[in-house]
Design an enzyme around this catalytic site. Structure first.
Site, mmCIF file in Angstrom:
data_model
loop_
_atom_site.group_PDB
_atom_site.id
_atom_site.type_symbol
_atom_site.label_atom_id
_atom_site.label_comp_id
_atom_site.label_asym_id
_atom_site.label_seq_id
_atom_site.Cartn_x
_atom_site.Cartn_y
_atom_site.Cartn_z
ATOM 1 N N GLU A 1 0.825 -1.214 0.000
ATOM 2 C CA GLU A 1 0.000 0.000 0.000
ATOM 3 C C GLU A 1 0.854 1.258 0.000
ATOM 4 O O GLU A 1 1.713 1.448 0.864
ATOM 5 C CB GLU A 1 -0.908 -0.003 1.233
ATOM 6 C CG GLU A 1 -1.782 1.228 1.357
ATOM 7 C CD GLU A 1 -2.641 1.200 2.604
ATOM 8 O OE1 GLU A 1 -3.455 2.135 2.790
ATOM 9 O OE2 GLU A 1 -2.514 0.253 3.418
ATOM 10 N N LYS B 1 1.408 5.611 -0.148
ATOM 11 C CA LYS B 1 0.889 6.801 0.490
ATOM 12 C C LYS B 1 1.651 8.000 -0.038
ATOM 13 O O LYS B 1 2.854 7.920 -0.297
ATOM 14 C CB LYS B 1 1.025 6.702 2.012
ATOM 15 C CG LYS B 1 0.178 7.714 2.776
ATOM 16 C CD LYS B 1 0.133 7.359 4.259
ATOM 17 C CE LYS B 1 -0.863 8.253 4.992
ATOM 18 N NZ LYS B 1 -1.005 7.877 6.417
ATOM 19 N N ASP C 1 -5.595 3.154 -1.587
ATOM 20 C CA ASP C 1 -6.370 3.742 -0.492
ATOM 21 C C ASP C 1 -6.906 5.093 -0.949
ATOM 22 O O ASP C 1 -6.155 5.943 -1.429
ATOM 23 C CB ASP C 1 -5.479 3.904 0.742
ATOM 24 C CG ASP C 1 -6.251 4.365 1.968
ATOM 25 O OD1 ASP C 1 -6.861 5.456 1.909
ATOM 26 O OD2 ASP C 1 -6.239 3.660 2.987
ATOM 27 N N HIS D 1 -8.815 0.192 -0.255
ATOM 28 C CA HIS D 1 -9.188 0.710 1.047
ATOM 29 C C HIS D 1 -10.109 1.894 0.786
ATOM 30 O O HIS D 1 -9.659 3.000 0.484
ATOM 31 C CB HIS D 1 -7.956 1.139 1.850
ATOM 32 C CG HIS D 1 -7.300 0.019 2.570
ATOM 33 N ND1 HIS D 1 -6.239 0.201 3.435
ATOM 34 C CD2 HIS D 1 -7.555 -1.326 2.569
ATOM 35 C CE1 HIS D 1 -5.875 -0.968 3.929
ATOM 36 N NE2 HIS D 1 -6.654 -1.902 3.412
ATOM 37 N N ASP E 1 -9.459 9.856 6.735
ATOM 38 C CA ASP E 1 -10.168 8.587 6.955
ATOM 39 C C ASP E 1 -11.513 8.762 7.648
ATOM 40 O O ASP E 1 -11.774 8.178 8.696
ATOM 41 C CB ASP E 1 -9.289 7.617 7.756
ATOM 42 C CG ASP E 1 -8.156 7.053 6.915
ATOM 43 O OD1 ASP E 1 -8.371 6.843 5.722
ATOM 44 O OD2 ASP E 1 -7.062 6.818 7.455
ATOM 45 N N ASP F 1 -11.432 1.457 5.321
ATOM 46 C CA ASP F 1 -10.383 1.947 6.219
ATOM 47 C C ASP F 1 -10.747 3.345 6.695
ATOM 48 O O ASP F 1 -10.468 4.332 6.013
ATOM 49 C CB ASP F 1 -9.027 1.944 5.508
ATOM 50 C CG ASP F 1 -7.893 2.349 6.445
ATOM 51 O OD1 ASP F 1 -8.154 2.508 7.655
ATOM 52 O OD2 ASP F 1 -6.757 2.495 5.970
#
Length: 418
Positions: free
Chosen positions: A226, A228, A259, A286, A296, A326
């Protein structure tokens, strides 16, 4: 079943049929699409380590709403309450810090036995489990580096932790008869401008290669990585960027996790799904709701959530895309957060399944873009809600907002007494 629900459903089915949409087939498919709920919404990402410390790694759960789970039994009880209010197939996504052990266990020493209680529970609930190494909230992650750390001994600790997690994930899959998707996310990065961007990435590649070197049957375990864009404390440089992990996933044949909150505010993951699918066999999503940056929030039935579902369904990617959630909001009832977010993801999938995709494709192939746009817009007003209500009623799940009364009752009888 309420006659009004049945009548509304019958009328909706006729209206969709006129556009070539088989509502019954859509409902059958919806019931089988699992959404992996994340355990960490229930306790604000605290976990159950005997020597648990403060939450670190750029992660913050804000709010102090009463009643959060503080034991595995409480968390499972809360999850059962939430799952009972959500139609269709579900899974549960666990982090390594949710182990069960009377004695402290170092993260590089965790074993399947520490999660046997979760497997027994999952069997009773007839759900699958997914997994995550916990590479944060630990003394060995205190300076913002884990798998890319320049200190070999610290790097070794996290490599061994991830190896142990893969064995636990494979245990989940073998025990439950459905593959566990194990997602590796690390907070590694730097607050200010680094002098060396390449070195940490070289170390991360080597660490990941060692981690995935032990072979496991894909019927039991699937690796995922994952990316970011940035994190708190890693504002200037993130080792595991999107480019890094897209390349890694494509060359190592592991799943790529996208995500919704890990990109620039003007970026969306819905557009990345089809592109990444050309090079990566498995995608993990996610689904979250970023507000400005990676915050989130609870998933809404908003344009991006719908676009994510549309891309999966339109492109026939259900067998290759693993849908997880998530978010962690400690300012509201945590069970309500699970129910709102998961039901919204399910609603988006239903709306995507009810889209007159054949007519849309035909218009597009003929260059009739006016008809394509008109059909897309008219689809927004089709009576999907009547189909959703029928799906809930058929499974014995509360229709509409009536589920909220169940949550309030549970809060009064259970949460308020903790």
């Amino acid at each position: 079943m309420n006659p009004m629900i049945e009548t509304a459903f019958g009328l909706a089915r006729e209206q969709y049929a006129a556009l070539g949409v088989d509502v019954d087939a859509a409902l059958e498919q919806l019931a089988k699409i699992p959404v992996s709920m994340h355990c960490w919404q229930g306790d604000d990402v605290q976990g159950f380590e005997a020597d648990a410390g403060d939450l670190t790694g750029g992660i913050q759960a804000t709010g102090n709403y009463p009643g959060k789970a503080s034991t595995p039994a409480q968390l499972r009880q809360d999850l059962e309450q939430a799952m009972a209010l959500i139609p269709g197939a579900k899974r549960l996504n666990l982090h390594a810090i949710y182990l069960e052990s009377a004695e402290p266990v170092a993260r590089d020493k965790i074993e399947p036995k520490h999660f046997a209680g979760w497997v027994d529970w999952a069997k009773r609930q007839q759900i699958g489990l997914d997994f995550n190494p916990t590479c944060f909230s630990h003394p060995n992650s205190g300076d913002g580096m884990t798998l890319a750390h320049p200190d070999e001994s610290i790097r070794r600790f996290w490599i061994d932790h991830c190896k142990a997690c893969r064995r636990i994930s494979a245990y989940f899959g073998e025990s439950l008869g459905t593959p566990s998707v194990m997602n590796i996310w690390i907070p590694d990065g730097m607050k200010d401008l680094p002098a060396d961007r390449l070195g940490p990435r070289q170390r991360l590649v080597a660490a990941l290669d060692e981690i995935i070197s032990e072979p496991f049957d894909e019927a039991h375990h699937i690796d995922a990585v994952e990316s970011k864009l940035f994190g708190i404390g890693a504002e200037s440089y993130t080792v595991g960027s999107n480019e890094f992990y897209l390349g890694y996933a494509a060359t190592r044949d592991v799943a790529l996790c996208l995500d919704a909150g890990h990109f620039h505010p003007t970026e969306v993951i819905s557009d990345k799904i089809s592109a990444a699918s050309l090079y990566v066999r498995h995608l993990l999503l996610h689904v979250s709701r970023p507000v400005r940056w990676d915050s989130d929030h609870v998933v809404l039935l908003d344009d991006e959530t719908q676009a994510i579902a549309n891309e999966i369904i339109r492109n026939g990617l259900l067998e290759r895309v693993h849908i997880g959630l998530d978010f962690f909001d400690a300012s509201i009832n945590r069970i309500a957060a699970w129910v709102i977010g998961t039901r919204n993801m399910k609603k988006a999938l239903l709306k995507a399944l009810l889209e007159p995709i054949d007519a849309l494709r035909q218009a597009e192939q003929q260059g009739d873009y006016a008809s394509r746009l008109a059909l897309m817009e008219e689809s927004r007003s089709l009576p999907w809600q009547a189909v959703w209500d029928y799906a809930c009623a058929r499974e014995g799940v509360p229709v509409g907002a009536t589920w909220l009364a169940k949550v309030k009752e549970y809060e009064a009888e259970v949460l308020s007494r903790r």
